[in-house]
Design a protein around this motif. Structure first.
Motif, PDB file in Angstrom:
ATOM      1  N   THR A  12      20.859 -19.266  91.269  1.00 21.55           N
ATOM      2  CA  THR A  12      21.778 -18.521  90.417  1.00 21.55           C
ATOM      3  C   THR A  12      21.055 -17.917  89.223  1.00 21.55           C
ATOM      4  O   THR A  12      21.285 -16.762  88.853  1.00 21.55           O
ATOM      5  CB  THR A  12      22.919 -19.433  89.937  1.00 21.55           C
ATOM      6  OG1 THR A  12      23.643 -19.910  91.067  1.00 21.55           O
ATOM      7  CG2 THR A  12      23.849 -18.693  89.009  1.00 21.55           C
ATOM      8  N   VAL A  13      20.166 -18.691  88.617  1.00 24.50           N
ATOM      9  CA  VAL A  13      19.455 -18.208  87.434  1.00 24.50           C
ATOM     10  C   VAL A  13      18.536 -17.044  87.809  1.00 24.50           C
ATOM     11  O   VAL A  13      18.473 -16.034  87.096  1.00 24.50           O
ATOM     12  CB  VAL A  13      18.666 -19.349  86.771  1.00 24.50           C
ATOM     13  CG1 VAL A  13      17.914 -18.845  85.548  1.00 24.50           C
ATOM     14  CG2 VAL A  13      19.603 -20.485  86.372  1.00 24.50           C
ATOM     15  N   ILE A  14      17.819 -17.159  88.943  1.00 20.87           N
ATOM     16  CA  ILE A  14      16.980 -16.050  89.390  1.00 20.87           C
ATOM     17  C   ILE A  14      17.839 -14.817  89.642  1.00 20.87           C
ATOM     18  O   ILE A  14      17.466 -13.694  89.279  1.00 20.87           O
ATOM     19  CB  ILE A  14      16.201 -16.435  90.661  1.00 20.87           C
ATOM     20  CG1 ILE A  14      15.186 -17.537  90.358  1.00 20.87           C
ATOM     21  CG2 ILE A  14      15.482 -15.219  91.256  1.00 20.87           C
ATOM     22  CD1 ILE A  14      14.436 -18.040  91.578  1.00 20.87           C
ATOM     23  N   ALA A  34      11.133 -21.789  82.475  1.00 25.37           N
ATOM     24  CA  ALA A  34      12.317 -22.412  81.885  1.00 25.37           C
ATOM     25  C   ALA A  34      12.516 -23.832  82.401  1.00 25.37           C
ATOM     26  O   ALA A  34      12.936 -24.734  81.653  1.00 25.37           O
ATOM     27  CB  ALA A  34      13.564 -21.562  82.172  1.00 25.37           C
ATOM     28  N   LEU A  35      12.205 -24.065  83.674  1.00 26.71           N
ATOM     29  CA  LEU A  35      12.329 -25.413  84.238  1.00 26.71           C
ATOM     30  C   LEU A  35      11.351 -26.378  83.566  1.00 26.71           C
ATOM     31  O   LEU A  35      11.693 -27.540  83.297  1.00 26.71           O
ATOM     32  CB  LEU A  35      12.080 -25.371  85.748  1.00 26.71           C
ATOM     33  CG  LEU A  35      13.157 -24.703  86.596  1.00 26.71           C
ATOM     34  CD1 LEU A  35      12.694 -24.582  88.044  1.00 26.71           C
ATOM     35  CD2 LEU A  35      14.465 -25.481  86.528  1.00 26.71           C
ATOM     36  N   VAL A  36      10.134 -25.897  83.313  1.00 27.35           N
ATOM     37  CA  VAL A  36       9.159 -26.731  82.610  1.00 27.35           C
ATOM     38  C   VAL A  36       9.685 -27.093  81.225  1.00 27.35           C
ATOM     39  O   VAL A  36       9.586 -28.248  80.771  1.00 27.35           O
ATOM     40  CB  VAL A  36       7.809 -25.992  82.500  1.00 27.35           C
ATOM     41  CG1 VAL A  36       6.853 -26.762  81.588  1.00 27.35           C
ATOM     42  CG2 VAL A  36       7.190 -25.817  83.883  1.00 27.35           C
ATOM     43  N   PRO A  50      24.071 -26.467  81.442  1.00 26.30           N
ATOM     44  CA  PRO A  50      22.689 -26.389  81.924  1.00 26.30           C
ATOM     45  C   PRO A  50      22.313 -25.016  82.481  1.00 26.30           C
ATOM     46  O   PRO A  50      21.230 -24.502  82.199  1.00 26.30           O
ATOM     47  CB  PRO A  50      22.632 -27.474  83.009  1.00 26.30           C
ATOM     48  CG  PRO A  50      23.712 -28.437  82.635  1.00 26.30           C
ATOM     49  CD  PRO A  50      24.802 -27.593  82.047  1.00 26.30           C
ATOM     50  N   ARG A  51      23.210 -24.433  83.259  1.00 24.47           N
ATOM     51  CA  ARG A  51      22.891 -23.131  83.844  1.00 24.47           C
ATOM     52  C   ARG A  51      22.763 -22.062  82.762  1.00 24.47           C
ATOM     53  O   ARG A  51      21.837 -21.240  82.786  1.00 24.47           O
ATOM     54  CB  ARG A  51      23.960 -22.735  84.867  1.00 24.47           C
ATOM     55  CG  ARG A  51      23.651 -21.444  85.591  1.00 24.47           C
ATOM     56  CD  ARG A  51      24.575 -21.223  86.757  1.00 24.47           C
ATOM     57  NE  ARG A  51      25.981 -21.288  86.380  1.00 24.47           N
ATOM     58  CZ  ARG A  51      26.994 -21.189  87.218  1.00 24.47           C
ATOM     59  NH1 ARG A  51      26.755 -21.059  88.503  1.00 24.47           N
ATOM     60  NH2 ARG A  51      28.245 -21.251  86.802  1.00 24.47           N
ATOM     61  N   GLY A  52      23.687 -22.064  81.801  1.00 24.34           N
ATOM     62  CA  GLY A  52      23.602 -21.102  80.716  1.00 24.34           C
ATOM     63  C   GLY A  52      22.327 -21.272  79.901  1.00 24.34           C
ATOM     64  O   GLY A  52      21.701 -20.290  79.484  1.00 24.34           O
ATOM     65  N   TRP A  53      21.940 -22.523  79.678  1.00 31.05           N
ATOM     66  CA  TRP A  53      20.697 -22.812  78.941  1.00 31.05           C
ATOM     67  C   TRP A  53      19.499 -22.243  79.695  1.00 31.05           C
ATOM     68  O   TRP A  53      18.633 -21.594  79.103  1.00 31.05           O
ATOM     69  CB  TRP A  53      20.566 -24.315  78.758  1.00 31.05           C
ATOM     70  CG  TRP A  53      19.440 -24.773  77.873  1.00 31.05           C
ATOM     71  CD1 TRP A  53      19.517 -25.113  76.556  1.00 31.05           C
ATOM     72  CD2 TRP A  53      18.063 -24.954  78.251  1.00 31.05           C
ATOM     73  NE1 TRP A  53      18.279 -25.486  76.081  1.00 31.05           N
ATOM     74  CE2 TRP A  53      17.366 -25.398  77.099  1.00 31.05           C
ATOM     75  CE3 TRP A  53      17.355 -24.773  79.437  1.00 31.05           C
ATOM     76  CZ2 TRP A  53      16.016 -25.676  77.112  1.00 31.05           C
ATOM     77  CZ3 TRP A  53      15.992 -25.037  79.456  1.00 31.05           C
ATOM     78  CH2 TRP A  53      15.341 -25.488  78.305  1.00 31.05           C
ATOM     79  N   LEU A  54      19.452 -22.486  81.005  1.00 32.33           N
ATOM     80  CA  LEU A  54      18.332 -21.994  81.797  1.00 32.33           C
ATOM     81  C   LEU A  54      18.289 -20.468  81.821  1.00 32.33           C
ATOM     82  O   LEU A  54      17.217 -19.864  81.754  1.00 32.33           O
ATOM     83  CB  LEU A  54      18.419 -22.536  83.227  1.00 32.33           C
ATOM     84  CG  LEU A  54      18.023 -23.998  83.415  1.00 32.33           C
ATOM     85  CD1 LEU A  54      18.381 -24.461  84.825  1.00 32.33           C
ATOM     86  CD2 LEU A  54      16.529 -24.197  83.163  1.00 32.33           C
TER      87      LEU A  54
END
Length: 381
Positions: A12-14, A34-36, A50-54
């Motif tokens: 979703t983030v991609i 972003a995951l790191v 979490p998704r919005g943050w990423l």
């Protein structure tokens, strides 16, 4: 830190970054950055969204990369207005990413690696460990794959059959390193089944579940293989079997048979037999006839020879085998088994030894070598 959650939201983030103007390679790189950062920050300060943050962090990483590239100043002007952080869009881009990662220009190995990285959310190190190659080698493979698909759009229809073949390749890699690829393939196929209503997707998921259900009984404590006929069926996972059969029945009811449904039907017949002796080999041979009709696959013909040998006797199986190319992988192993069943231990032992020399892995090589040794010992005794 919920690693499963991180991996689940990656597609979703991609996709969000792609719709905002990032190409695939740049979006995937930004999301990995972003995951790191999430691994570093979340344990002490977990986000409410979490998704919005990423999305927010990945977008900033992307903008930083664009601004650092002076040759892309015009593109920077188009994207410099950074959206305010907030709830991420709920559109599911998983399906588009599946199609992108199964791009026809990619080799199967590259498609699998890119799928595990972009859709599965695995790190390059994890993918490299799973395939037992150096991390630098896998990084190069993934980079080349990303360059290949970087110009592809997110909104073009894709080929479900190609996606399924990639997922099946992942599943058949099994387990190595710290990533269980069989379990990962099931997770990804569940995602695909939730995103697209397709009978072959259900068929592949059913096939994976039915095979995975037998996994606990496939090896002994020392790692040696246990043939299907000798497995302790009490160790099979009945919950997975029931789910797989239910999925298969729903797919078959749509009357659009495909190769994965046919393979799942064969696996279901094995799962339905309480003992090896109760296996309905006649039906299995008939399903292999369907599979051969659908695919023309030499591997399907090879497995059909085994089924015919069980249903109609080893001589019938050997006659079916004689129609095939002896250079096929596992041909010698199948011939050895049928000759053993036909009461010819000398030929069987020779063929088992031949098959062992070309076995694809150590466990199978040891299994075939032991079969040859047992027959030679029995004959001499």
């Amino acid at each position: 830190m919920d690693e499963a959650l991180l991996r689940a939201v990656v597609p979703t983030v991609i996709g969000v970054l792609g719709r905002r103007g990032a190409d695939f390679a740049a979006a995937e790189d930004a999301v990995q950055d972003a995951l790191v950062e999430a691994v570093r920050v979340w344990p002490d300060d977990p986000p409410r969204d979490p998704r919005g943050w990423l999305v927010a962090v990945a977008w900033r990483r992307y903008l930083d990369a664009v601004r650092a590239d002076t040759s892309r100043r015009r593109r920077e002007e188009r994207v410099e207005d950074e959206p305010e952080p907030g709830p991420a869009a709920t559109a599911d881009d998983t399906l588009q990413l599946y199609f992108l990662c199964a791009h026809p220009s990619l080799t199967p190995a590259s498609a699998v690696a890119l799928t595990l990285r972009a859709v599965g959310g695995l790190t390059t190190r994890q993918v490299a460990q799973a395939y037992l190659v150096p991390e630098a080698t896998m990084a190069q493979r993934i980079s080349r794959a990303k360059r290949t698909v970087s110009g592809a759009r997110f909104d073009r229809p894709g080929d479900v059959a190609t996606v399924l073949r990639v997922l099946y390749l992942v599943f058949n890699e099994g387990y190595s390193g710290d990533v269980d690829l069989a379990a990962e393939a099931i997770r990804l196929t569940r995602q695909l089944a939730a995103a697209v209503d397709h009978e072959e997707v259900a068929g592949l998921l059913a096939l994976m579940l039915l095979h995975h259900a037998r996994r606990p009984a496939r090896t002994r404590p020392d790692g040696s293989l246990v043939p299907l006929a000798e497995q302790d069926r009490g160790r099979w996972d009945t919950r997975l079997i029931a789910e797989g059969v239910d999925l298969l029945q729903g797919a078959l009811a749509r009357d659009r048979l495909g190769e994965f449904q046919a393979q799942a039907a064969i696996a279901a017949l094995h799962a339905d037999a309480r003992t090896a002796e109760e296996t309905d080999w006649v039906q299995i041979a008939e399903w292999y006839d369907e599979l051969v009709r659908l695919t023309g696959s030499p591997v399907a013909r090879l497995n059909r020879a085994v089924a015919v040998g069980e249903a109609d006797g080893p001589r019938a199986g050997l006659a079916a085998l004689a129609e095939l190319d002896p250079s096929l992988p596992r041909y010698a192993a199948v011939a050895a088994y049928l000759h053993e069943r036909d009461g010819d231990p000398v030929t069987a032992a020779r063929l088992y030894a031949e098959a062992a020399r070309s076995a694809p892995n150590l466990a199978e090589r040891d299994h075939l070598t032991r079969r040859a040794a047992r027959l030679n010992t029995e004959r001499r005794g």
